[in-house]
Design a protein around this motif. Structure first.
Motif, short mmCIF file in Angstrom:
data_model
loop_
_atom_site.label_atom_id
_atom_site.label_comp_id
_atom_site.label_asym_id
_atom_site.label_seq_id
_atom_site.Cartn_x
_atom_site.Cartn_y
_atom_site.Cartn_z
N ASN A 1 -2.60 15.29 -5.93
CA ASN A 1 -3.05 16.70 -6.20
C ASN A 1 -4.00 16.73 -7.38
O ASN A 1 -4.84 17.54 -7.20
CB ASN A 1 -1.81 17.51 -6.77
CG ASN A 1 -0.67 17.73 -5.68
OD1 ASN A 1 -0.93 17.22 -4.42
ND2 ASN A 1 0.69 17.81 -5.92
N GLN A 2 -3.91 15.91 -8.31
CA GLN A 2 -5.03 15.98 -9.39
C GLN A 2 -6.30 15.61 -8.65
O GLN A 2 -7.47 16.10 -9.18
CB GLN A 2 -4.82 14.91 -10.57
CG GLN A 2 -3.60 15.42 -11.22
CD GLN A 2 -3.09 14.45 -12.35
OE1 GLN A 2 -3.65 13.33 -12.26
NE2 GLN A 2 -2.21 14.64 -13.09
N GLN A 3 -6.39 14.68 -7.79
CA GLN A 3 -7.68 14.21 -7.29
C GLN A 3 -7.94 15.20 -6.44
O GLN A 3 -9.59 15.53 -6.36
CB GLN A 3 -7.80 12.90 -6.29
CG GLN A 3 -7.27 11.71 -7.10
CD GLN A 3 -7.12 10.55 -6.31
OE1 GLN A 3 -7.03 10.66 -5.03
NE2 GLN A 3 -7.00 9.25 -6.70
N LYS A 4 -7.28 15.95 -5.54
CA LYS A 4 -7.73 17.17 -4.64
C LYS A 4 -8.37 18.40 -5.60
O LYS A 4 -9.34 18.93 -5.10
CB LYS A 4 -6.63 17.41 -3.86
CG LYS A 4 -6.81 18.70 -2.69
CD LYS A 4 -5.69 19.10 -2.11
CE LYS A 4 -5.63 20.19 -1.16
NZ LYS A 4 -4.65 20.55 -0.34
N ALA A 5 -7.64 18.83 -6.62
CA ALA A 5 -7.95 19.92 -7.54
C ALA A 5 -9.38 19.29 -8.40
O ALA A 5 -10.06 20.29 -8.21
CB ALA A 5 -6.68 20.04 -8.70
N ALA A 6 -9.54 18.25 -8.70
CA ALA A 6 -10.91 17.83 -9.16
C ALA A 6 -12.01 18.06 -8.26
O ALA A 6 -12.89 18.49 -8.76
CB ALA A 6 -10.67 16.15 -9.61
N HIS B 1 0.79 -1.25 -0.07
CA HIS B 1 -0.14 0.04 -0.08
C HIS B 1 0.97 1.24 0.01
O HIS B 1 0.40 2.26 -0.69
CB HIS B 1 -1.10 0.04 1.19
CG HIS B 1 -1.83 -1.33 1.33
ND1 HIS B 1 -2.79 -1.38 0.31
CD2 HIS B 1 -1.70 -2.38 1.98
CE1 HIS B 1 -3.46 -2.50 0.63
NE2 HIS B 1 -2.86 -3.12 1.53
N ALA B 2 2.04 1.24 0.82
CA ALA B 2 2.83 2.53 0.90
C ALA B 2 3.65 2.48 -0.53
O ALA B 2 3.78 3.65 -0.98
CB ALA B 2 4.10 2.15 2.08
N VAL B 3 3.92 1.42 -1.17
CA VAL B 3 4.66 1.39 -2.36
C VAL B 3 3.45 2.14 -3.70
O VAL B 3 4.05 2.87 -4.30
CB VAL B 3 4.98 0.15 -3.07
CG1 VAL B 3 5.49 0.36 -4.44
CG2 VAL B 3 6.06 -0.19 -2.07
N GLU B 4 2.47 1.81 -3.49
CA GLU B 4 1.34 2.37 -4.41
C GLU B 4 1.06 3.68 -3.98
O GLU B 4 1.19 4.56 -5.14
CB GLU B 4 -0.24 1.38 -4.34
CG GLU B 4 -1.21 1.91 -5.12
CD GLU B 4 -2.33 1.16 -5.03
OE1 GLU B 4 -3.31 2.07 -5.16
OE2 GLU B 4 -2.30 0.04 -4.52
N TYR B 5 0.96 3.94 -3.01
CA TYR B 5 0.86 5.43 -2.62
C TYR B 5 1.93 6.38 -3.09
O TYR B 5 1.75 7.54 -3.73
CB TYR B 5 0.74 5.57 -1.01
CG TYR B 5 0.66 7.03 -0.39
CD1 TYR B 5 -0.52 7.87 -0.46
CD2 TYR B 5 1.73 7.71 -0.03
CE1 TYR B 5 -0.63 8.99 -0.24
CE2 TYR B 5 1.62 9.00 0.40
CZ TYR B 5 0.48 9.60 0.47
OH TYR B 5 0.44 10.98 0.67
N ASN B 6 3.39 5.83 -2.81
CA ASN B 6 4.29 6.76 -3.38
C ASN B 6 4.21 6.77 -4.61
O ASN B 6 4.72 7.81 -5.16
CB ASN B 6 5.68 5.98 -2.90
CG ASN B 6 5.82 6.32 -1.34
OD1 ASN B 6 5.34 7.12 -0.47
ND2 ASN B 6 6.92 5.59 -0.67
N ASN B 7 4.04 5.65 -5.48
CA ASN B 7 4.09 5.98 -6.85
C ASN B 7 2.94 7.08 -7.21
O ASN B 7 3.15 7.79 -8.23
CB ASN B 7 3.66 4.58 -7.51
CG ASN B 7 4.80 3.71 -7.49
OD1 ASN B 7 6.09 4.00 -7.21
ND2 ASN B 7 4.54 2.33 -7.51
N ARG B 8 1.69 6.87 -6.70
CA ARG B 8 0.79 7.79 -7.16
C ARG B 8 1.19 9.39 -6.66
O ARG B 8 0.68 10.14 -7.27
CB ARG B 8 -0.59 7.41 -6.24
CG ARG B 8 -1.16 6.25 -6.91
CD ARG B 8 -2.55 5.93 -6.08
NE ARG B 8 -3.38 7.00 -6.06
CZ ARG B 8 -4.28 7.07 -5.30
NH1 ARG B 8 -4.46 5.96 -4.15
NH2 ARG B 8 -5.05 7.80 -4.85
N ARG B 9 1.86 9.42 -5.63
CA ARG B 9 2.30 10.55 -5.22
C ARG B 9 3.42 11.30 -6.04
O ARG B 9 3.42 12.61 -6.39
CB ARG B 9 2.86 10.74 -3.63
CG ARG B 9 3.22 11.93 -3.13
CD ARG B 9 3.70 11.99 -1.66
NE ARG B 9 4.55 10.90 -1.42
CZ ARG B 9 5.97 11.01 -1.51
NH1 ARG B 9 6.55 12.16 -2.11
NH2 ARG B 9 6.84 10.11 -1.45
#
Length: 125
Positions: free
Chosen positions: A112-117, A98-106
């Protein structure tokens, strides 16, 4: 042995100039490469204020290294950190899936795209 994902955050002393700081970071990336670790990313967090004084210093250069390797790589890296007087503190953690996936997305900017949307959707309503 099993290959795992690791993340190391380390603080370099602030009395060094920019070229010495870069040389220090390259030294530790070279230690990882020599011991067959694959470096995923290197993040420069910059000069930050410490939460409490360490060795009479109140600031330090923060760096984050993400890498994959076998279990003994951490021992080798931390030994190199302990032997180098330019390093104030370091912390190495094992990352789960989960941390690896989160780091890749970050790193890809998806966070930031999800937050901006969400913000633009709230404004549109």
């Amino acid at each position: 042995m099993e290959v795992r994902n690791y993340e190391t955050v380390f603080i370099v002393t602030p009395v060094l100039n920019e070229s010495q700081v870069q040389e220090t970071v390259e030294k530790f990336t070279q230690v990882l490469k020599e011991n067959s670790a694959a470096i995923v990313s290197t993040e420069v967090w910059g000069l930050r204020k410490l939460a409490y004084p360490i060795q009479k210093k109140t600031t330090g250069y923060y760096f984050c290294l993400s890498f994959t390797g076998e279990g003994n790589i951490v021992d080798v890296l931390e030994l190199a950190f302990r032997r180098d007087e330019r390093i104030i503190r370091f912390l190495t953690t094992v990352l789960d899936k989960h941390a690896v996936e989160y780091n890749n997305r970050r790193r890809n900017g998806e966070m930031n795209q999800q937050k901006a949307a969400k913000e633009t959707e709230a404004v549109a309503q």
